[in-house]
Design a protein around this motif. Sequence first.
Motif, PDB file in Angstrom:
ATOM      1  N   ASP A 124      -0.786  -1.285  -9.648  1.00 37.85           N
ATOM      2  CA  ASP A 124      -0.676   0.449  -9.590  1.00 37.85           C
ATOM      3  C   ASP A 124      -1.804   0.764  -8.387  1.00 37.85           C
ATOM      4  N   ILE A 125      -2.946   0.147  -8.339  1.00 31.38           N
ATOM      5  CA  ILE A 125      -3.961   0.621  -7.086  1.00 31.38           C
ATOM      6  C   ILE A 125      -3.413  -0.064  -5.973  1.00 31.38           C
ATOM      7  N   VAL A 126      -2.801  -1.103  -5.802  1.00 32.96           N
ATOM      8  CA  VAL A 126      -2.432  -1.596  -4.588  1.00 32.96           C
ATOM      9  C   VAL A 126      -1.028  -0.674  -4.037  1.00 32.96           C
ATOM     10  N   ALA A 127      -0.157  -0.426  -4.964  1.00 31.30           N
ATOM     11  CA  ALA A 127       1.075   0.485  -4.767  1.00 31.30           C
ATOM     12  C   ALA A 127       0.471   1.672  -4.378  1.00 31.30           C
ATOM     13  N   ASP A 128      -0.555   2.093  -4.874  1.00 29.53           N
ATOM     14  CA  ASP A 128      -0.844   3.700  -4.698  1.00 29.53           C
ATOM     15  C   ASP A 128      -1.677   3.467  -3.225  1.00 29.53           C
ATOM     16  N   ARG A 129      -2.189   2.439  -2.787  1.00 25.12           N
ATOM     17  CA  ARG A 129      -2.909   2.295  -1.509  1.00 25.12           C
ATOM     18  C   ARG A 129      -1.659   2.282  -0.470  1.00 25.12           C
ATOM     19  N   LEU A 130      -0.627   1.580  -0.433  1.00 20.02           N
ATOM     20  CA  LEU A 130       0.361   1.200   0.144  1.00 20.02           C
ATOM     21  C   LEU A 130       1.160   2.493   0.441  1.00 20.02           C
ATOM     22  N   GLU A 131       1.410   3.432  -0.783  1.00 22.67           N
ATOM     23  CA  GLU A 131       2.007   4.454  -0.534  1.00 22.67           C
ATOM     24  C   GLU A 131       1.506   5.591   0.218  1.00 22.67           C
ATOM     25  N   SER A 132       0.150   5.671  -0.236  1.00 24.36           N
ATOM     26  CA  SER A 132      -0.597   7.116   0.442  1.00 24.36           C
ATOM     27  C   SER A 132      -1.232   6.663   1.728  1.00 24.36           C
ATOM     28  N   GLY A 133      -1.423   5.471   2.084  1.00 22.71           N
ATOM     29  CA  GLY A 133      -2.073   5.273   3.449  1.00 22.71           C
ATOM     30  C   GLY A 133      -1.016   5.156   4.682  1.00 22.71           C
TER      31      GLY A 133
END
Length: 204
Positions: free
Chosen positions: A66-75
């Motif tokens: 979930d944290i990796v997905a958040d980084r990819l989506e928001s970065g």
Amino acid sequence: MRLVLLGPPGSGKGTQGARISARHGIPSISTGRLFDRQIAAGTPLGRRAERYVRAGELVPDEIVLDIVADRLESGVDCAVGFLFDGFPRTYPQAEALDRMLVATRGPLDAVVDLDVDVDEVLDRIRRRSRTEDRVDDAEDTARRRLKVFEQETAPLRRYYQRGGLLRTVDGSGSPDEVAARIEEMLADVAHPGLRAHPGLPVCR
């Protein structure tokens, strides 16, 4: 370029990850740093991860992903590519990452596996610990970490080898020598038009 960097403790993974990031203009993403940022910011994801991090336990795959997905989506900086440093750590994480990338950024281009002889890794650790009083303790800890790494990473290597993504690079020698080997390998896997970041020196 979308990359994963594998390597045992003491392999120079951090040094080479920073060089790849600068040369190719892509962010280096470490799950450890992501945990720290989310926890410091008090986000819902950070609160989920915090109790495991504070207790020194492994953060469950679900939270890591979930944290990796958040980084990819928001970065927005991930639009041109990224480098994962120390992630994935397990076979299920690798499978989940592949599914995530197919749905978002596109599949990985390569998995760079830094191969360093155990004796050289231990020698590097001895040199770093020479000014400390507990050199033997540092070496014993390193041996345990190397054993855990091999247990965790062997399935990952097989997984990425089957997918044709694994690129093993000799990690021995000076940082410049290792960087040159990595760049020579990446030149073979780079997509047409995706070359080294302009204006940055060639690591040869």
